[in-house]
Design an enzyme around this catalytic site. Structure first.
Site, PDB file in Angstrom:
ATOM      1  N   HIS A  39       1.832   4.259  -3.018  1.00  0.00           N
ATOM      2  CA  HIS A  39       1.809   5.724  -2.905  1.00  0.00           C
ATOM      3  C   HIS A  39       3.113   6.315  -3.449  1.00  0.00           C
ATOM      4  O   HIS A  39       3.091   7.296  -4.215  1.00  0.00           O
ATOM      5  CB  HIS A  39       1.663   6.139  -1.437  1.00  0.00           C
ATOM      6  CG  HIS A  39       0.290   5.987  -0.872  1.00  0.00           C
ATOM      7  ND1 HIS A  39      -0.845   6.457  -1.492  1.00  0.00           N
ATOM      8  CD2 HIS A  39      -0.127   5.417   0.302  1.00  0.00           C
ATOM      9  CE1 HIS A  39      -1.904   6.184  -0.743  1.00  0.00           C
ATOM     10  NE2 HIS A  39      -1.498   5.541   0.345  1.00  0.00           N
ATOM     11  N   HIS A  69       0.837  -1.208   0.000  1.00  0.00           N
ATOM     12  CA  HIS A  69       0.000   0.000   0.000  1.00  0.00           C
ATOM     13  C   HIS A  69       0.872   1.259   0.000  1.00  0.00           C
ATOM     14  O   HIS A  69       0.661   2.177  -0.810  1.00  0.00           O
ATOM     15  CB  HIS A  69      -0.898  -0.044   1.242  1.00  0.00           C
ATOM     16  CG  HIS A  69      -1.786   1.141   1.413  1.00  0.00           C
ATOM     17  ND1 HIS A  69      -3.151   1.084   1.207  1.00  0.00           N
ATOM     18  CD2 HIS A  69      -1.527   2.423   1.782  1.00  0.00           C
ATOM     19  CE1 HIS A  69      -3.676   2.269   1.440  1.00  0.00           C
ATOM     20  NE2 HIS A  69      -2.712   3.104   1.789  1.00  0.00           N
ATOM     21  N   GLU A  70       1.847   1.310   0.899  1.00  0.00           N
ATOM     22  CA  GLU A  70       2.687   2.500   0.995  1.00  0.00           C
ATOM     23  C   GLU A  70       3.627   2.646  -0.201  1.00  0.00           C
ATOM     24  O   GLU A  70       3.848   3.755  -0.694  1.00  0.00           O
ATOM     25  CB  GLU A  70       3.484   2.480   2.301  1.00  0.00           C
ATOM     26  CG  GLU A  70       2.633   2.633   3.555  1.00  0.00           C
ATOM     27  CD  GLU A  70       1.826   3.922   3.555  1.00  0.00           C
ATOM     28  OE1 GLU A  70       2.277   4.921   2.962  1.00  0.00           O
ATOM     29  OE2 GLU A  70       0.735   3.936   4.154  1.00  0.00           O
TER      30      GLU A  70
END
Length: 201
Positions: free
Chosen positions: A21, A17-18
């Site tokens: 980003h 997820h990170e």
């Protein structure tokens, strides 16, 4: 399945997820995450002691609780993004999108190869789907510091976005805590409903 297996799945899911980003920010012109060594799947670079360990383990101990948590946010500089609010929207949406894609991949694997897979593999896939659906839905909630707040702020017209950001600055923390303790529980049936759609049961 062992809580440690669930924790491992959660940690890798929040890491993806990170990183998503950070990759979206890089795609949109900002190299902050790259310079800080955060475009890696090495969990050591991303683990938040509270969000990646303590909170998930507490969830594992609470009956009926869905495991969720978070990693250290990947930094980015909005002033380096080449397309302004559009870029900020893409960076914010990349995280939840990565979790949805992981859940879809797991669901496809179960639907396509389920009868031939060992029970242990099916259990890992099922938990991977469930955890990533939790992460996606939770992060899409439009409250700070969740991704949904940035997504909504960059969808709205500029003036409405400014008013929303003022609301977040004044009441955001209280609204988020209220949501976590009093509203989130009502999303659990929705998550299981989406899960059943994904895996076809």
């Amino acid at each position: 399945m062992s809580p440690l297996f669930n924790l491992a799945i959660l940690i890798m899911s929040v890491v993806v997820h990170e990183v998503a980003h950070g990759l979206a920010a890089l795609w949109q012109g900002d190299r902050t995450a790259q310079y800080q060594g955060r475009l890696t799947l090495n969990p050591i670079k991303h683990i938040d002691p509270v969000g990646s360990v303590v909170v998930p383990l507490l969830c594992a101990l609470l009956p009926g609780s869905l495991m969720f948590g978070w990693a250290k946010p990947v930094p980015y500089n909005p002033y380096n993004l080449k397309n302004g609010r559009t870029s900020e929207f893409l960076v914010a949406f990349a995280g939840p999108l990565s979790n949805i894609l992981i859940a879809l991949l797991g669901a496809f694997t179960i639907r396509a190869f389920g009868p031939t897979l060992p029970d242990a593999t099916l259990a890992i896939l099922a938990m991977t789907i469930l955890i990533n659906l939790v992460l996606a839905l939770f992060n899409l909630v439009p409250l700070p510091p969740l991704d949904g707040s940035k997504i909504l702020a960059n969808i709205l017209p500029y003036q409405a976005s400014e008013q929303l950001n003022r609301f977040y600055a004044t009441y955001g923390l209280f609204a988020t805590l209220f949501f976590i303790f009093f509203v989130w529980q009502y999303f659990v049936p929705v998550i299981f409903w989406v899960y059943k759609i994904f895996v076809g049961v």
